[in-house]
Design a protein around this motif. Structure first.
Motif, PDB file in Angstrom:
ATOM      1  N   TYR A   1       1.999  -7.100   1.795  1.00 63.35           N
ATOM      2  CA  TYR A   1       2.442  -5.992   0.944  1.00 63.35           C
ATOM      3  C   TYR A   1       2.196  -6.272  -0.537  1.00 63.35           C
ATOM      4  O   TYR A   1       1.810  -5.359  -1.294  1.00 63.35           O
TER       5      TYR A   1
ATOM      6  N   ALA B   1       1.523   2.985   7.534  1.00 63.27           N
ATOM      7  CA  ALA B   1       0.455   1.986   7.529  1.00 63.27           C
ATOM      8  C   ALA B   1      -0.893   2.635   7.822  1.00 63.27           C
ATOM      9  O   ALA B   1      -0.974   3.658   8.511  1.00 63.27           O
TER      10      ALA B   1
ATOM     11  N   LEU C   1       1.502  -0.064   4.134  1.00 65.68           N
ATOM     12  CA  LEU C   1       0.816  -1.282   4.554  1.00 65.68           C
ATOM     13  C   LEU C   1      -0.660  -0.965   4.734  1.00 65.68           C
ATOM     14  O   LEU C   1      -1.032  -0.134   5.571  1.00 65.68           O
TER      15      LEU C   1
END
Length: 301
Positions: A133, A266, A236
């Motif tokens: 991250y 993500a 992400l």
């Protein structure tokens, strides 16, 4: 005062290590010296770097049956002992939420690693999560074992997954951690020699004292961030595979529920299950873990 340049020394002479290193064929052993830290690192193979971050209470040897398989496929596999574990030595014994993250970045820089594939298990996944991250350009792909994704949705059903923490929070010096490698955390009885190998560094007072420091300084603060949804508000970008053992209660039963709609959080995340394995997947079924890693390295790059 100038910061000392990081250095790397080769040290395959096992008798110099105290206690002796567990046996594992094909590895070279390095000491990576960065300011305030002398990291023991086991390496094998040549090619793109794959960094494997061990769980607790483990160290580099956790990967002894997996790293050679990945290396044989054309990778340079690096297995560091993170601060507070294994044969790594630190000048400052304090450990905060991102201490290991800073350590890992210093190791990357010392070894000239711009980007690496990242494989992590258990407590090592905290550092891997932070790196993915905070510094996504340093990570090519990630495989995260036995730990839910950072963007998990909290559910009371997963509370038993934290049942082990009180013993670590109040760990008494010299207290045995053998029960950590017993059911329900393993799917198959672990051999006595393997337990001894995992726990050997606990004879070092620095490592024994680190049990409380790791739990209180890193795990609890990060667990609170997960509960508050800190990572659900971020995206992400690193291609990440989340894998748990099918017998890892309560994570296996609830993974798809707490990680639903991953596309909202993500760019590329997949979930996977490892048969005949509980929490300690690398001991229960190392061949399946190695196969899973190699498949992800091929598909996600």
């Amino acid at each position: 005062m100038a910061t000392p340049e990081p250095t790397t020394t080769h040290s395959n002479d096992a008798p110099i290590w105290s206690p002796p290193l567990p046996p594992a064929e094909g590895f070279e052993h390095l000491v990576v010296s960065t300011p305030g830290l002398r990291t023991h690192l086991a390496a094998i193979g040549e090619g793109e770097p794959v960094v494997m971050l061990h769980g607790f209470p483990q160290h580099w040897w956790q990967w002894h049956a997996i790293a050679p398989v990945v290396a044989e496929a054309g990778y340079r596999v690096l297995c560091p002992d993170l601060r507070g574990a294994g044969w790594t030595a630190a000048d400052d014994l304090r450990i905060g939420r991102e201490t290991r993250l800073r350590d890992l970045l210093a190791i990357f820089d010392a070894l000239g690693i711009d980007r690496a594939h990242l494989v992590s298990h258990d407590m090592g996944a905290i550092t891997a999560l932070q790196l993915s991250y905070e510094h996504p350009l340093r990570v090519r792909t990630a495989v995260q074992l036995s730990v839910p994704p950072g963007f998990m949705a909290f559910s009371p059903k997963v509370m038993p997954g934290f049942r082990h923490l009180p013993a670590f929070i109040w760990h008494k010096p010299g207290a045995s951690l053998r029960q950590t490698f017993a059911p329900p955390y393993v799917a198959h009885p672990m051999h006595e020699a393997a337990i001894e190998a995992h726990l050997a560094p606990m004879r070092r007072p620095e490592i024994d004292r680190a049990v409380r420091r790791l739990t209180r300084g890193m795990i609890l603060p990060e667990a609170m961030r997960l509960a508050r949804g800190a990572y659900r508000r971020r995206r992400l970008t690193v291609p990440t595979l989340i894998a748990v053992g099918r017998q890892d209660y309560p994570w296996a039963e609830n993974l798809e529920h707490i990680a639903r709609h991953p596309e909202r959080h993500a760019d590329h995340v997949e979930l996977a299950y490892i048969d005949n394995a509980a929490h300690f997947v690398t001991d229960d079924n190392p061949s399946a873990v190695a196969e899973l890693i190699l498949d992800w390295l091929t598909r996600a790059t």
